[in-house]
Write a protein that holds these residues in place. Structure first.
Motif, PDB file in Angstrom:
ATOM      1  N   CYS A   1     -89.299  24.678 -34.068  1.00  0.00           N
ATOM      2  CA  CYS A   1     -88.346  24.444 -32.965  1.00  0.00           C
ATOM      3  C   CYS A   1     -86.711  24.747 -33.092  1.00  0.00           C
ATOM      4  O   CYS A   1     -85.664  23.839 -33.177  1.00  0.00           O
ATOM      5  CB  CYS A   1     -88.300  22.986 -32.208  1.00  0.00           C
TER       6      CYS A   1
ATOM      7  N   LEU B   1     -85.550  13.357 -32.990  1.00  0.00           N
ATOM      8  CA  LEU B   1     -85.100  14.415 -33.118  1.00  0.00           C
ATOM      9  C   LEU B   1     -84.125  14.937 -33.354  1.00  0.00           C
ATOM     10  O   LEU B   1     -83.356  16.590 -33.893  1.00  0.00           O
ATOM     11  CB  LEU B   1     -84.810  15.322 -31.928  1.00  0.00           C
ATOM     12  N   THR B   2     -82.914  13.799 -34.202  1.00  0.00           N
ATOM     13  CA  THR B   2     -81.439  13.650 -35.171  1.00  0.00           C
ATOM     14  C   THR B   2     -82.111  14.498 -36.021  1.00  0.00           C
ATOM     15  O   THR B   2     -80.952  14.334 -37.464  1.00  0.00           O
ATOM     16  CB  THR B   2     -81.195  12.949 -34.228  1.00  0.00           C
TER      17      THR B   2
ATOM     18  N   PHE C   1     -83.402  19.042 -38.892  1.00  0.00           N
ATOM     19  CA  PHE C   1     -83.011  18.621 -36.913  1.00  0.00           C
ATOM     20  C   PHE C   1     -81.398  18.850 -37.110  1.00  0.00           C
ATOM     21  O   PHE C   1     -80.697  18.205 -38.350  1.00  0.00           O
ATOM     22  CB  PHE C   1     -83.322  17.504 -36.816  1.00  0.00           C
TER      23      PHE C   1
ATOM     24  N   LEU D   1     -82.994  15.376 -22.341  1.00  0.00           N
ATOM     25  CA  LEU D   1     -84.448  15.008 -23.348  1.00  0.00           C
ATOM     26  C   LEU D   1     -85.485  14.684 -22.788  1.00  0.00           C
ATOM     27  O   LEU D   1     -86.427  14.807 -23.096  1.00  0.00           O
ATOM     28  CB  LEU D   1     -84.080  14.847 -24.682  1.00  0.00           C
TER      29      LEU D   1
ATOM     30  N   LEU E   1     -83.419  23.386 -31.732  1.00  0.00           N
ATOM     31  CA  LEU E   1     -83.170  22.046 -31.910  1.00  0.00           C
ATOM     32  C   LEU E   1     -82.522  21.795 -33.679  1.00  0.00           C
ATOM     33  O   LEU E   1     -82.494  20.666 -33.818  1.00  0.00           O
ATOM     34  CB  LEU E   1     -84.443  21.188 -32.146  1.00  0.00           C
TER      35      LEU E   1
ATOM     36  N   LEU F   1     -76.701  17.755 -31.060  1.00  0.00           N
ATOM     37  CA  LEU F   1     -78.157  18.235 -30.491  1.00  0.00           C
ATOM     38  C   LEU F   1     -77.847  17.757 -29.338  1.00  0.00           C
ATOM     39  O   LEU F   1     -77.798  18.704 -28.194  1.00  0.00           O
ATOM     40  CB  LEU F   1     -78.876  17.515 -30.615  1.00  0.00           C
TER      41      LEU F   1
ATOM     42  N   ILE G   1     -89.022  20.911 -27.174  1.00  0.00           N
ATOM     43  CA  ILE G   1     -88.131  19.607 -27.605  1.00  0.00           C
ATOM     44  C   ILE G   1     -90.044  19.351 -27.238  1.00  0.00           C
ATOM     45  O   ILE G   1     -90.662  18.084 -27.101  1.00  0.00           O
ATOM     46  CB  ILE G   1     -88.152  18.854 -26.330  1.00  0.00           C
TER      47      ILE G   1
ATOM     48  N   LEU H   1     -77.259  21.048 -26.048  1.00  0.00           N
ATOM     49  CA  LEU H   1     -78.741  20.692 -24.579  1.00  0.00           C
ATOM     50  C   LEU H   1     -77.594  20.467 -23.966  1.00  0.00           C
ATOM     51  O   LEU H   1     -77.835  21.425 -22.477  1.00  0.00           O
ATOM     52  CB  LEU H   1     -78.394  18.775 -25.030  1.00  0.00           C
TER      53      LEU H   1
ATOM     54  N   VAL I   1     -81.022  24.769 -25.801  1.00  0.00           N
ATOM     55  CA  VAL I   1     -81.756  23.231 -25.812  1.00  0.00           C
ATOM     56  C   VAL I   1     -83.027  24.283 -25.553  1.00  0.00           C
ATOM     57  O   VAL I   1     -82.960  23.909 -24.213  1.00  0.00           O
ATOM     58  CB  VAL I   1     -81.406  22.551 -26.205  1.00  0.00           C
TER      59      VAL I   1
END
Length: 199
Positions: free
Chosen positions: A84, A75-76, A94, A147, A87, A100, A114, A104, A109
């Protein structure tokens, strides 16, 4: 780190598992992982399904069928497989890990983003015809409860082993020279205990 299997396992339990992350990041990373595996120093690897080296990694995996391959949930880095927005940056890539985490814990988020992206990455992995050995995450993002929680039901429902970052000892000698490292190790121990209870 260690693998925490659910009640039923996909692969037999091993006393020691040596895993290489980032399979699929680039052709050079892929080749390094295969070279280490061919020398007998590796038992598994985890695949990034959204990177430039993904297709090459798939071919390498199929040429080495005894190498266990899992999903390196990401996710990074790179771009998502789904839409999404909570994100991603404006360019569709991403967010970085620090950004993030900040977003979050600011409550910005969407947990469904996710879960949807996790499902898409699992589906993409399975579409390659590879046997999914386990799941872990790029930059250890699944160690963060906010997450992990949206995807944990899917992991348990599908009886997927998940690799947990659990430092066996805390190197207190680094307290002065690398206090940030000590902080991360302590946090990982706390978070790993929570994840183990969840599994």
């Amino acid at each position: 780190s260690q693998t925490v299997p659910p009640s039923m396992q996909i692969y037999p339990r091993r006393r020691i598992i040596i895993n290489a992350d980032d399979f699929g990041l680039s052709r050079s990373v892929n080749q390094a992982i295969i070279d280490v595996y061919n020398k007998g120093n590796l038992t598994s690897t985890t695949l990034l399904v959204n990177m430039p080296g993904t297709e090459d990694a798939i071919q390498q995996a199929k040429s080495n069928p005894d190498l266990a391959v899992g999903l390196h949930f990401c996710l990074t880095e790179g771009k998502p497989l789904t839409i999404c927005k909570s994100l991603t940056q404006p360019d569709g890539a991403f967010l970085s890990r620090p950004n993030l985490v900040q977003k979050l814990y600011s409550g910005k988020v969407n947990p469904q983003d996710i879960r949807t992206e996790f499902e898409a990455q699992i589906d993409r992995f399975c579409s390659y015809g590879l046997k999914l050995s386990h799941v872990d995450s790029h930059q250890h993002i699944l160690m963060l409860p906010r997450l992990l929680d949206p995807v944990l039901p899917l992991i348990l429902e599908n009886q997927l082993p998940i690799r947990v970052v659990r430092p066996p000892t805390i190197p207190w000698s680094l307290l002065v020279s690398r206090p940030t490292k000590i902080g991360k190790q302590l946090l990982n121990r706390i978070l790993s205990k929570r994840l183990l209870r969840s599994c």
